[in-house]
Enzyme design. Sequence first.
Site, PDB file in Angstrom:
ATOM      1  N   ASP A   1     -11.537  -7.062   3.894  1.00  0.00           N
ATOM      2  CA  ASP A   1     -11.485  -5.700   4.433  1.00  0.00           C
ATOM      3  C   ASP A   1     -10.958  -5.723   5.864  1.00  0.00           C
ATOM      4  OD1 ASP A   1     -12.570  -4.015   2.312  1.00  0.00           O
ATOM      5  OD2 ASP A   1     -14.409  -5.175   2.585  1.00  0.00           O
TER       6      ASP A   1
ATOM      7  N   HIS B   1     -12.088 -10.441  -1.493  1.00  0.00           N
ATOM      8  CA  HIS B   1     -11.666  -9.132  -0.994  1.00  0.00           C
ATOM      9  C   HIS B   1     -11.840  -9.134   0.523  1.00  0.00           C
ATOM     10  CE1 HIS B   1     -11.153  -4.713  -1.468  1.00  0.00           C
ATOM     11  NE2 HIS B   1     -12.047  -4.610  -0.494  1.00  0.00           N
TER      12      HIS B   1
ATOM     13  N   ASP C   1     -14.417   0.008  -5.341  1.00  0.00           N
ATOM     14  CA  ASP C   1     -14.923  -0.668  -4.147  1.00  0.00           C
ATOM     15  C   ASP C   1     -15.942   0.233  -3.464  1.00  0.00           C
ATOM     16  OD1 ASP C   1     -15.259  -2.089  -1.799  1.00  0.00           O
ATOM     17  OD2 ASP C   1     -13.229  -1.743  -1.049  1.00  0.00           O
TER      18      ASP C   1
ATOM     19  N   MET D   1     -11.725   4.292  -4.219  1.00  0.00           N
ATOM     20  CA  MET D   1     -12.899   4.031  -3.374  1.00  0.00           C
ATOM     21  C   MET D   1     -14.099   4.786  -3.935  1.00  0.00           C
ATOM     22  SD  MET D   1     -12.142   1.841  -1.087  1.00  0.00           S
ATOM     23  CE  MET D   1     -13.696   1.920  -0.185  1.00  0.00           C
TER      24      MET D   1
ATOM     25  N   MET E   1      -9.999  -3.544   9.001  1.00  0.00           N
ATOM     26  CA  MET E   1     -10.261  -2.211   9.578  1.00  0.00           C
ATOM     27  C   MET E   1      -9.794  -2.188  11.024  1.00  0.00           C
ATOM     28  SD  MET E   1     -14.082  -1.474   8.179  1.00  0.00           S
ATOM     29  CE  MET E   1     -14.626  -1.958   6.535  1.00  0.00           C
TER      30      MET E   1
ATOM     31  N   MET F   1      -7.578  -0.999   5.666  1.00  0.00           N
ATOM     32  CA  MET F   1      -8.056   0.318   6.115  1.00  0.00           C
ATOM     33  C   MET F   1      -7.517   0.524   7.517  1.00  0.00           C
ATOM     34  SD  MET F   1     -11.810  -0.041   4.483  1.00  0.00           S
ATOM     35  CE  MET F   1     -11.573  -1.795   4.293  1.00  0.00           C
TER      36      MET F   1
ATOM     37  N   SER G   1     -16.561  -8.996  -1.436  1.00  0.00           N
ATOM     38  CA  SER G   1     -16.061  -8.603  -0.122  1.00  0.00           C
ATOM     39  C   SER G   1     -16.744  -9.428   0.949  1.00  0.00           C
ATOM     40  CB  SER G   1     -16.344  -7.121   0.121  1.00  0.00           C
ATOM     41  OG  SER G   1     -16.218  -6.848   1.497  1.00  0.00           O
TER      42      SER G   1
ATOM     43  N   HIS H   1      -7.615  -5.477   1.588  1.00  0.00           N
ATOM     44  CA  HIS H   1      -7.804  -4.019   1.562  1.00  0.00           C
ATOM     45  C   HIS H   1      -7.594  -3.537   2.990  1.00  0.00           C
ATOM     46  CE1 HIS H   1     -10.873  -0.477   1.026  1.00  0.00           C
ATOM     47  NE2 HIS H   1      -9.641  -0.050   1.198  1.00  0.00           N
TER      48      HIS H   1
END
Length: 227
Positions: free
Chosen positions: A34, A32, A174, A136, A36, A67, A9, A65
Amino acid sequence: MKSCCINPSILSADFVNLEAELQRISTADAVHVDVMDNHFVPNLTLGLPVVQRIQAVSPIPLDAHLMIADADRWAPGFADAGLASVTFHAEASIAPVKLARELRQRGAKAGMALRPATPVEPYLDMLPELDMLLIMTVEPGFGGQAFLDLTLPKIRRAKAAIDGSGVGVAIQVDGGITEETILRAAEAGATVFVAGSAVYGADDPAAAITRLREEGNRMLRSATGIN
Ligand code: DX5
Ligand code: ZN
């Protein structure tokens, strides 16, 4: 035997030097990313324009990913950017079956994520719509948190359902993955491992990837009884 995947990540990378940071993990299976939005989780990272640039320069495929709230509206744009895999949160989607189909139609692998307290059972019938189920192992939002062992029974139940139905869904975990916790997650049935601080916090990220891969594969081999 299928070997495990290590997806570092970049949440723990130096955001000012992302291109160089991507080169440091070029031996990994995927990067990966992330995303957000400060609504679905109490943290803000990066959005589609930056992800598009990462996609343009990354030596390895992207595993996004998301979020973010209102995944039904925003996730398809990430698939349009040519990402290998796009994972949305079940808790952020009104129509997860429709969304998973849309991601696949746009050429991405479809992933769906569950927060630690979200049960997998309501979603078992839609497993054939998915390429990956992300369980998660910390509350999403921040890197560097401790692995939640309470998620292990859910990983086991998901693995049993996947094996029982014969669908080809990979289980990704993760949060809090280290050379130690990867063993428990692999034993429970995960095969795709995200690691942020364990890779970027190491002096030699490539060596950390190798060690995580060795530990994951060692456990997968012993879990399947093949040496
Ligand atoms: C947390 C993110 C993770 C995080 C993992 O919300 O989804 O990908 O970066 O970081 P570590 O491996 O440090 O727990
Ligand atoms: Zn993540």
